[in-house]
Design an enzyme around this catalytic site. Structure first.
Site, PDB file in Angstrom:
ATOM      1  CB  THR A 154       2.936 -15.867  64.822  1.00  0.00           C
ATOM      2  OG1 THR A 154       4.001 -14.970  64.527  1.00  0.00           O
ATOM      3  CG2 THR A 154       3.393 -17.280  64.513  1.00  0.00           C
ATOM      4  NE  ARG A 182      11.934 -10.725  61.244  1.00  0.00           N
ATOM      5  CZ  ARG A 182      10.806 -11.148  61.817  1.00  0.00           C
ATOM      6  NH1 ARG A 182       9.846 -11.685  61.094  1.00  0.00           N
ATOM      7  NH2 ARG A 182      10.656 -11.055  63.116  1.00  0.00           N
ATOM      8  CB  SER A 184       9.900 -15.224  61.564  1.00  0.00           C
ATOM      9  OG  SER A 184       9.495 -16.547  61.256  1.00  0.00           O
ATOM     10  CG  ASP A 185       9.373 -16.640  66.479  1.00  0.00           C
ATOM     11  OD1 ASP A 185       8.639 -17.423  67.105  1.00  0.00           O
ATOM     12  OD2 ASP A 185       8.945 -15.624  65.920  1.00  0.00           O
ATOM     13  CB  THR A 203       2.571 -15.258  68.568  1.00  0.00           C
ATOM     14  OG1 THR A 203       2.314 -14.190  67.644  1.00  0.00           O
ATOM     15  CG2 THR A 203       1.840 -14.963  69.873  1.00  0.00           C
ATOM     16  N   GLY A 204       4.834 -13.088  68.578  1.00  0.00           N
ATOM     17  CA  GLY A 204       5.398 -11.845  69.078  1.00  0.00           C
ATOM     18  C   GLY A 204       6.481 -11.336  68.155  1.00  0.00           C
ATOM     19  N   GLY A 206       9.802 -11.758  66.591  1.00  0.00           N
ATOM     20  CA  GLY A 206      10.646 -12.924  66.367  1.00  0.00           C
ATOM     21  C   GLY A 206      12.048 -12.791  66.919  1.00  0.00           C
TER      22      GLY A 206
END
Length: 280
Positions: A154, A182, A184-185, A203-204, A206
């Site tokens: 991200t 899907r 994501s965050d 980031t990472g 989600g």
């Protein structure tokens, strides 16, 4: 005036030393260019500008260079938030636009500020965003060979302008090979949140970031009087209970810059006009 950006995670196991060096140089160039832009622009405009530069760089999994999902299609998400107005806008699973962050920014004054899928693409087309393929050969090769590049990519920016206003923007090309649809965050308050006290981009993985409500927790804790470092400490301790994989960058209203990752290594760069810092 201060700025910090991130470009996801770097893993020694699946990326070369050459890629690491390239990311360090890229982040230095982008953070300096964004800081120069900040001199005459708001934190809000700067956050979008910085993220667009990251989206345009094939080194990162956002915009050009985004991961391909399990059905062979690229779907991207992005969000932006103005700390002063506390308005957030975003796009989820948008296809075929060069800079999702600019579409997110365009939505900021709409009544309906977070759009997904075909609705997001239709809005983009109606507002002058041309059709653009963000696929690069490397991503197609990875998809065809079912290779994953960590699934933790991200990009984001947090900026504090000369008027003391904070803003944040975040963009992602997904984790690669995910189920279509899907979420994501990145276009949620778990991964992208700001108010007048603090702004955070994550980031990472989600799902871990959403489960921990990471960005919103940090900002809320700073708002309630906790120091930025202590807010990170508590939030990342809670992330440990789910063995969460995340990184975050932040600036508070006093100009304190902070970053942390739960596993090595989030790639980032920060600049305040004098001090330039990048990941090792």
């Amino acid at each position: 005036m201060k700025i910090i950006i991130h470009g996801g995670f770097f893993s020694e196991s699946d990326q070369s030393h050459e890629v690491k060096t390239a990311k360090q140089e890229s982040l230095k160039h982008i953070v300096k260019k964004a800081f120069e832009f900040l001199q005459n622009n708001s934190a809000f405009d700067t956050a979008a500008f910085a993220v667009s530069l990251l989206e345009d760089d094939e080194l990162y999994n956002a915009g050009t260079g985004s991961q391909i999902q399990s059905d062979g299609v690229i779907r991207m998400s992005a969000a932006i938030m103005d700390g002063k107005t506390q308005k957030m806008s975003g796009v989820i699973n948008i296809q075929d636009v060069k800079n999702p962050v600019f579409v997110a920014k365009e939505l900021i004054n709409e009544d309906d500020r977070v759009l997904g899928g075909s609705g997001a693409k239709k809005y983009a087309s109606e507002h002058g965003f041309e059709n653009f393929s963000t696929e690069i050969p490397k991503r197609r090769e990875e998809y065809e060979l079912k290779l994953k590049n960590g699934g933790k990519g991200t990009v984001g920016c947090v900026a504090l302008d000369k008027e003391g206003k904070l803003a944040v923007a975040t963009s992602t090309g997904g984790k690669g090979f995910e189920i279509p649809g899907r979420i994501s965050d990145s276009a949620t308050v778990a991964g992208n949140y700001a108010n007048s006290f603090c702004a955070v981009s994550c980031t990472g993985v989600g799902e871990d970031i959403v489960s921990n409500a990471t960005a919103a927790k940090i900002v809320t804790r700073v708002t309630d009087g906790m120091s930025l470092e202590n807010a990170f400490d508590k939030t990342f301790e809670e992330l440990k209970t789910i063995d969460g994989f995340a990184g975050a960058i932040a600036i508070d209203k006093n100009g304190n810059i902070f970053h942390r990752d739960s596993y090595p290594t989030m790639v980032f760069a920060s600049f305040d006009g004098n001090n330039l810092q990048t990941f090792n």
